[in-house]
Scaffold this active site. Structure first.
Site, PDB file in Angstrom:
ATOM      1  N   SER A 121      19.991  35.244  35.431  1.00 13.71           N
ATOM      2  CA  SER A 121      20.782  35.667  36.814  1.00 13.71           C
ATOM      3  C   SER A 121      19.238  36.171  38.081  1.00 13.71           C
ATOM      4  O   SER A 121      20.226  36.309  39.185  1.00 13.71           O
ATOM      5  CB  SER A 121      21.412  36.866  36.008  1.00 13.71           C
ATOM      6  OG  SER A 121      21.860  37.084  35.507  1.00 13.71           O
ATOM      7  N   HIS A 142      22.544  28.079  37.551  1.00 19.71           N
ATOM      8  CA  HIS A 142      22.995  29.669  37.233  1.00 19.71           C
ATOM      9  C   HIS A 142      24.651  28.965  37.627  1.00 19.71           C
ATOM     10  O   HIS A 142      24.741  28.315  38.913  1.00 19.71           O
ATOM     11  CB  HIS A 142      22.419  30.184  37.900  1.00 19.71           C
ATOM     12  CG  HIS A 142      22.643  31.830  38.554  1.00 19.71           C
ATOM     13  ND1 HIS A 142      22.424  32.744  39.403  1.00 19.71           N
ATOM     14  CD2 HIS A 142      22.658  32.041  37.167  1.00 19.71           C
ATOM     15  CE1 HIS A 142      23.683  33.889  39.607  1.00 19.71           C
ATOM     16  NE2 HIS A 142      23.313  33.859  37.733  1.00 19.71           N
ATOM     17  N   GLU A 154      23.675  27.590  41.375  1.00 25.31           N
ATOM     18  CA  GLU A 154      22.254  27.474  42.332  1.00 25.31           C
ATOM     19  C   GLU A 154      21.932  26.868  40.885  1.00 25.31           C
ATOM     20  O   GLU A 154      21.698  27.069  40.190  1.00 25.31           O
ATOM     21  CB  GLU A 154      22.450  29.222  42.838  1.00 25.31           C
ATOM     22  CG  GLU A 154      23.473  29.994  42.807  1.00 25.31           C
ATOM     23  CD  GLU A 154      22.792  31.740  43.521  1.00 25.31           C
ATOM     24  OE1 GLU A 154      22.632  32.360  43.894  1.00 25.31           O
ATOM     25  OE2 GLU A 154      22.632  32.096  42.067  1.00 25.31           O
ATOM     26  N   ASN A 192      23.435  37.089  43.751  1.00 24.04           N
ATOM     27  CA  ASN A 192      22.898  38.460  43.031  1.00 24.04           C
ATOM     28  C   ASN A 192      22.229  39.046  43.694  1.00 24.04           C
ATOM     29  O   ASN A 192      22.314  39.862  43.491  1.00 24.04           O
ATOM     30  CB  ASN A 192      22.467  38.068  41.607  1.00 24.04           C
ATOM     31  CG  ASN A 192      23.626  38.031  40.288  1.00 24.04           C
ATOM     32  OD1 ASN A 192      24.569  37.701  40.143  1.00 24.04           O
ATOM     33  ND2 ASN A 192      22.922  36.803  39.385  1.00 24.04           N
TER      34      ASN A 192
HETATM   35  N1  3HC Z   1      37.784  31.304  31.506  1.00 20.00           N
HETATM   36  C1  3HC Z   1      38.840  29.996  31.480  1.00 20.00           C
HETATM   37  N2  3HC Z   1      39.751  30.456  32.717  1.00 20.00           N
HETATM   38  C2  3HC Z   1      40.132  31.855  33.284  1.00 20.00           C
HETATM   39  C3  3HC Z   1      39.186  32.910  32.819  1.00 20.00           C
HETATM   40  C4  3HC Z   1      38.443  32.558  32.074  1.00 20.00           C
HETATM   41  N3  3HC Z   1      37.266  33.822  31.093  1.00 20.00           N
HETATM   42  N4  3HC Z   1      39.486  33.719  33.393  1.00 20.00           N
HETATM   43  C5  3HC Z   1      40.182  33.636  34.208  1.00 20.00           C
HETATM   44  N5  3HC Z   1      41.005  31.900  34.159  1.00 20.00           N
HETATM   45  C6  3HC Z   1      41.461  30.948  35.043  1.00 20.00           C
HETATM   46  C7  3HC Z   1      43.181  31.832  34.656  1.00 20.00           C
HETATM   47  O1  3HC Z   1      44.244  30.461  33.393  1.00 20.00           O
HETATM   48  C8  3HC Z   1      43.927  31.062  35.710  1.00 20.00           C
HETATM   49  O2  3HC Z   1      44.601  29.616  35.691  1.00 20.00           O
HETATM   50  P1  3HC Z   1      45.774  28.973  36.122  1.00 20.00           P
HETATM   51  O3  3HC Z   1      44.943  28.798  37.672  1.00 20.00           O
HETATM   52  O4  3HC Z   1      45.048  27.831  35.880  1.00 20.00           O
HETATM   53  O5  3HC Z   1      46.872  29.472  35.261  1.00 20.00           O
HETATM   54  C9  3HC Z   1      43.245  31.577  36.966  1.00 20.00           C
HETATM   55  O6  3HC Z   1      41.910  30.972  36.513  1.00 20.00           O
HETATM   56  C10 3HC Z   1      43.151  32.241  37.307  1.00 20.00           C
HETATM   57  O7  3HC Z   1      43.293  33.928  36.991  1.00 20.00           O
HETATM   58  P2  3HC Z   1      44.154  34.801  36.689  1.00 20.00           P
HETATM   59  O8  3HC Z   1      45.493  34.246  36.930  1.00 20.00           O
HETATM   60  O9  3HC Z   1      44.443  35.511  35.021  1.00 20.00           O
HETATM   61  O10 3HC Z   1      43.460  35.607  37.212  1.00 20.00           O
HETATM   62  P3  3HC Z   1      43.034  36.285  38.651  1.00 20.00           P
HETATM   63  O11 3HC Z   1      43.924  35.138  39.658  1.00 20.00           O
HETATM   64  O12 3HC Z   1      42.929  37.343  38.736  1.00 20.00           O
HETATM   65  O13 3HC Z   1      41.807  35.405  38.817  1.00 20.00           O
HETATM   66  C11 3HC Z   1      39.068  35.721  38.310  1.00 20.00           C
HETATM   67  C12 3HC Z   1      41.175  35.300  37.843  1.00 20.00           C
HETATM   68  C13 3HC Z   1      38.968  34.326  38.586  1.00 20.00           C
HETATM   69  C14 3HC Z   1      38.247  35.924  37.309  1.00 20.00           C
HETATM   70  C15 3HC Z   1      39.218  36.216  39.738  1.00 20.00           C
HETATM   71  O14 3HC Z   1      39.698  37.701  39.578  1.00 20.00           O
HETATM   72  C16 3HC Z   1      38.223  36.481  40.369  1.00 20.00           C
HETATM   73  O15 3HC Z   1      37.793  34.743  41.327  1.00 20.00           O
HETATM   74  N6  3HC Z   1      37.124  36.960  40.672  1.00 20.00           N
HETATM   75  C17 3HC Z   1      35.768  37.557  40.954  1.00 20.00           C
HETATM   76  C18 3HC Z   1      34.696  36.689  39.909  1.00 20.00           C
HETATM   77  C19 3HC Z   1      33.054  36.529  40.252  1.00 20.00           C
HETATM   78  O16 3HC Z   1      32.812  37.100  41.397  1.00 20.00           O
HETATM   79  N7  3HC Z   1      32.556  36.146  39.377  1.00 20.00           N
HETATM   80  C20 3HC Z   1      30.961  35.716  40.232  1.00 20.00           C
HETATM   81  C21 3HC Z   1      30.303  37.213  38.853  1.00 20.00           C
HETATM   82  S1  3HC Z   1      28.848  37.560  39.274  1.00 20.00           S
HETATM   83  C22 3HC Z   1      27.623  36.065  38.048  1.00 20.00           C
HETATM   84  O17 3HC Z   1      28.629  35.780  37.664  1.00 20.00           O
HETATM   85  C23 3HC Z   1      26.116  36.049  37.861  1.00 20.00           C
HETATM   86  C24 3HC Z   1      26.253  36.148  37.332  1.00 20.00           C
HETATM   87  O18 3HC Z   1      24.811  35.878  37.143  1.00 20.00           O
HETATM   88  C25 3HC Z   1      25.787  37.784  36.862  1.00 20.00           C
END
Ligand code: 3HC
Length: 284
Positions: A121, A142, A154, A192
């Site tokens: 990350s 990434h 990335e 990040n």
């Molecule tokens: N695995 C697989 N699919 C998933 C999942 C998971 N862990 N979580 C959610 N999904 C899918 C669901 O099945 C659903 O699919 P569908 O539309 O086909 O039915 C879709 O994603 C939407 O999920 P939900 O309806 O349950 O929930 P939300 O609409 O609230 O979406 C989310 C969930 C996609 C996690 C959304 O809240 C989001 O985009 N959050 C921000 C995530 C973010 O910022 N991530 C980056 C983090 S930083 C990072 O990763 C970098 C690292 O280095 C730290």
């Protein structure tokens, strides 16, 4: 060079998701972790997730079976069965010493032209590559959490990454349906570098009593249209990971604006790491 045989090191939330992405795209994947219990848990979680997708009608049973058939699991920490794997994506926890030890072993176990990618990350790709003989094949790939949903990858070249390695990983990222962006090596890369200081700032607001965690998250969701508030997202990423990233950015830049929040340190020391431990800024 077309890549078909892939290994993922680390069966946590990122490693498991990355393996699923590759397997869904028809690649053969082996997931490694340090114990049979951990890899069994990863497999069970994938099975459950795929069953849910079948139930929702997102994929059919044949597709779910094909994805499962493309993934195998191993607890061999020397990677002696890694054979003719063409790409490894390391997705272990965010600790330089651990990543170096994994890369050292991978360098010995893999074939000469196997690309060694890290899902770090924030850690320097050039630093990780120091333990690999041919540093031209080491690169940052990434993914974002959840890897199955998030479109971005990335791609980060280290100081010795070859153009051939970069081109191969860029083309593969597109082939598996992701949107790659090219990022120069810098602490925290792009996402990040912006996102984690924002979460850190939200934690400082909690510490200073400016607003409750609930209200801070509501403010950012409704005020900026973010899908999750910063504290929910910090819990989701893992507060230990957030702290590790802040530490790297702070140490590498020496800039006090990246000082990790004292409350963040306290939460991590208390084992309140977010979703994975059941408690962070919220209960899960
Ligand atoms: N695995 C697989 N699919 C998933 C999942 C998971 N862990 N979580 C959610 N999904 C899918 C669901 O099945 C659903 O699919 P569908 O539309 O086909 O039915 C879709 O994603 C939407 O999920 P939900 O309806 O349950 O929930 P939300 O609409 O609230 O979406 C989310 C969930 C996609 C996690 C959304 O809240 C989001 O985009 N959050 C921000 C995530 C973010 O910022 N991530 C980056 C983090 S930083 C990072 O990763 C970098 C690292 O280095 C730290």
């Amino acid at each position: 060079m077309s890549i078909n045989k892939i290994a993922v090191v680390g069966a946590g939330q990122m490693g498991s998701g990355i393996a699923q992405v590759f397997a869904t795209a028809g690649k053969t994947v082996t997931v490694y972790d340090i114990s049979q219990e951990i890899v069994d848990k990863s497999k069970a979680k994938l099975q459950k997730g795929l069953a849910k997708q079948v139930e929702k009608g997102k994929i059919d049973q044949a597709k779910a079976d094909a994805i499962m058939a493309n993934i195998s699991y191993s607890a061999d920490t020397e990677y002696s069965d890694i054979g003719d794997t063409e790409l490894v994506v390391e997705a272990a926890i965010e600790r330089l010493d651990l990543k170096k030890s994994i890369f050292q072993k991978l360098d010995k176990a893999t074939k000469a032209d196997c690309i060694l990618a890290t899902n770090t990350s924030s850690i320097s790709i050039t630093e990780i590559a120091k333990v690999v003989e041919d540093k031209s094949k080491v690169i940052g790939m990434h993914f974002f959490n959840p890897p199955v949903v998030m479109k971005l990858i990335e791609i980060i070249c280290g100081g010795n990454t070859s153009e051939e390695t970069y081109n191969t990983v860029f083309a593969l990222s597109q082939e598996i349906g992701k949107n790659p962006v090219t990022v120069d090596e810098a602490p925290g890369f792009v996402v990040n570098r912006i996102l984690i200081p924002m979460i850190n700032e939200a934690i400082d607001l909690v510490q200073n009593g400016v607003a409750s965690p609930e209200d801070i998250d509501t403010a950012m969701k409704l005020g900026c249209n973010h899908p999750m508030g910063p504290l929910t997202l910090g819990d989701y990423i893992g507060l230990d990971t957030c702290l590790a990233i802040m530490e790297t950015i702070f140490t590498e830049t020496g800039d006090p604006k990246y000082r990790p929040s004292l409350l963040l340190r306290k939460m991590v020391r208390a084992g309140k790491l977010g979703n994975k431990t059941g408690e962070g800024f919220f209960k899960h």
